[in-house]
Design a protein around this motif. Structure first.
Motif, mmCIF file in Angstrom:
data_model
loop_
_atom_site.group_PDB
_atom_site.id
_atom_site.type_symbol
_atom_site.label_atom_id
_atom_site.label_comp_id
_atom_site.label_asym_id
_atom_site.label_seq_id
_atom_site.Cartn_x
_atom_site.Cartn_y
_atom_site.Cartn_z
ATOM 1 N N LYS A 155 1.513 -1.304 -0.176
ATOM 2 C CA LYS A 155 0.231 -0.007 0.161
ATOM 3 C C LYS A 155 0.993 0.971 0.028
ATOM 4 O O LYS A 155 0.434 2.130 -0.582
ATOM 5 C CB LYS A 155 -0.946 0.006 1.247
ATOM 6 C CG LYS A 155 -2.247 -0.559 0.672
ATOM 7 C CD LYS A 155 -3.442 -0.966 2.126
ATOM 8 C CE LYS A 155 -4.558 -1.637 2.228
ATOM 9 N NZ LYS A 155 -5.314 -1.046 3.192
ATOM 10 N N GLY A 156 1.875 1.120 0.591
ATOM 11 C CA GLY A 156 3.272 2.529 0.637
ATOM 12 C C GLY A 156 3.352 2.464 -0.840
ATOM 13 O O GLY A 156 4.103 3.765 -1.126
ATOM 14 N N LEU A 157 3.567 1.464 -1.176
ATOM 15 C CA LEU A 157 4.826 2.027 -2.642
ATOM 16 C C LEU A 157 3.649 1.783 -3.248
ATOM 17 O O LEU A 157 3.439 3.065 -4.404
ATOM 18 C CB LEU A 157 5.700 0.165 -2.611
ATOM 19 C CG LEU A 157 5.707 -0.014 -4.237
ATOM 20 C CD1 LEU A 157 6.796 1.089 -3.630
ATOM 21 C CD2 LEU A 157 6.618 -1.146 -4.135
ATOM 22 N N ALA A 158 2.876 1.507 -3.340
ATOM 23 C CA ALA A 158 1.332 2.625 -4.610
ATOM 24 C C ALA A 158 1.170 3.443 -4.409
ATOM 25 O O ALA A 158 0.914 4.745 -5.116
ATOM 26 C CB ALA A 158 0.019 1.301 -4.251
ATOM 27 N N GLN A 159 1.302 4.185 -2.413
ATOM 28 C CA GLN A 159 0.608 4.900 -2.234
ATOM 29 C C GLN A 159 2.277 6.302 -2.817
ATOM 30 O O GLN A 159 2.111 7.416 -3.429
ATOM 31 C CB GLN A 159 0.737 5.858 -0.811
ATOM 32 C CG GLN A 159 0.008 6.550 -1.053
ATOM 33 C CD GLN A 159 -0.592 7.370 -1.604
ATOM 34 O OE1 GLN A 159 -1.682 6.943 -1.556
ATOM 35 N NE2 GLN A 159 -1.399 8.662 -1.875
ATOM 36 N N ASP A 160 3.019 5.400 -2.390
ATOM 37 C CA ASP A 160 4.704 6.365 -3.360
ATOM 38 C C ASP A 160 4.265 7.029 -4.997
ATOM 39 O O ASP A 160 4.950 7.695 -5.582
ATOM 40 C CB ASP A 160 5.345 5.905 -3.003
ATOM 41 C CG ASP A 160 6.023 6.298 -2.032
ATOM 42 O OD1 ASP A 160 5.211 7.128 -1.383
ATOM 43 O OD2 ASP A 160 6.882 4.844 -1.033
ATOM 44 N N LEU A 161 3.838 5.175 -5.474
ATOM 45 C CA LEU A 161 3.791 5.422 -6.746
ATOM 46 C C LEU A 161 2.908 6.833 -7.753
ATOM 47 O O LEU A 161 3.087 6.650 -8.249
ATOM 48 C CB LEU A 161 4.027 4.079 -7.623
ATOM 49 C CG LEU A 161 4.635 2.871 -7.931
ATOM 50 C CD1 LEU A 161 4.814 1.924 -7.938
ATOM 51 C CD2 LEU A 161 6.346 3.258 -8.051
ATOM 52 N N LYS A 162 1.594 6.414 -6.906
ATOM 53 C CA LYS A 162 0.150 7.597 -7.024
ATOM 54 C C LYS A 162 1.181 8.485 -6.556
ATOM 55 O O LYS A 162 1.027 9.893 -8.148
ATOM 56 C CB LYS A 162 -0.547 6.886 -6.231
ATOM 57 C CG LYS A 162 -1.664 7.860 -6.759
ATOM 58 C CD LYS A 162 -3.037 7.769 -5.361
ATOM 59 C CE LYS A 162 -4.156 8.016 -5.771
ATOM 60 N NZ LYS A 162 -5.583 7.968 -5.011
ATOM 61 N N GLU A 171 2.285 13.669 -9.562
ATOM 62 C CA GLU A 171 4.094 14.792 -10.108
ATOM 63 C C GLU A 171 4.397 14.936 -10.841
ATOM 64 O O GLU A 171 4.451 16.376 -12.071
ATOM 65 C CB GLU A 171 4.707 14.354 -8.905
ATOM 66 C CG GLU A 171 5.274 14.774 -7.664
ATOM 67 C CD GLU A 171 5.714 14.562 -6.938
ATOM 68 O OE1 GLU A 171 6.566 13.630 -6.400
ATOM 69 O OE2 GLU A 171 5.283 14.848 -5.193
ATOM 70 N N SER A 172 4.569 14.021 -11.783
ATOM 71 C CA SER A 172 5.135 13.841 -12.971
ATOM 72 C C SER A 172 3.852 14.591 -14.533
ATOM 73 O O SER A 172 4.308 14.751 -15.078
ATOM 74 C CB SER A 172 5.419 12.375 -13.547
ATOM 75 O OG SER A 172 6.000 11.796 -13.003
#
Length: 103
Positions: A19-26, A31-32
């Motif tokens: 979930k944390g990784l998914a949130q970071d990627l989101k 931002e991108s």
């Protein structure tokens, strides 16, 4: 090449990790996208500015080309007029010379 997934002690730990990784990627994706939008907007503004400058320069070139053509025409007319009178000046000098000698 082995499995690069980290190992977790519990399912809750694994869920929290993903979930944390998914949130970071989101967040990175958002931002991108923002950066892309800003870049595209800046590109559109720059393109419009360059297009306006190009139009101004093209108008200036057209104006100067027309002006050059007028000046060349005037120059040719003056040249023709001068060539038509080239024989007068030597005769005038002879006439003035005769007048001076008669005085």
């Amino acid at each position: 090449m082995g499995d690069m997934s980290p190992e977790f002690a519990t399912k809750d730990e694994e869920i929290a990790f993903w979930k944390g990784l998914a949130q970071d990627l989101k967040i990175r994706l958002a931002e991108s996208r923002d950066e892309l939008d800003e870049f595209q907007e800046n590109s559109r503004e720059l393109e419009a500015e360059l297009e306006a400058q190009l139009e101004q320069q093209e108008a200036r070139v057209k104006e100067l080309t027309a002006r050059l053509a007028r000046v060349q025409t005037e120059n040719d007319q003056i040249k023709v007029a001068c060539q038509g009178w080239w024989w007068v000046f030597p005769l005038l000098l002879l006439l003035l010379n005769d007048i001076l000698w008669q005085s």
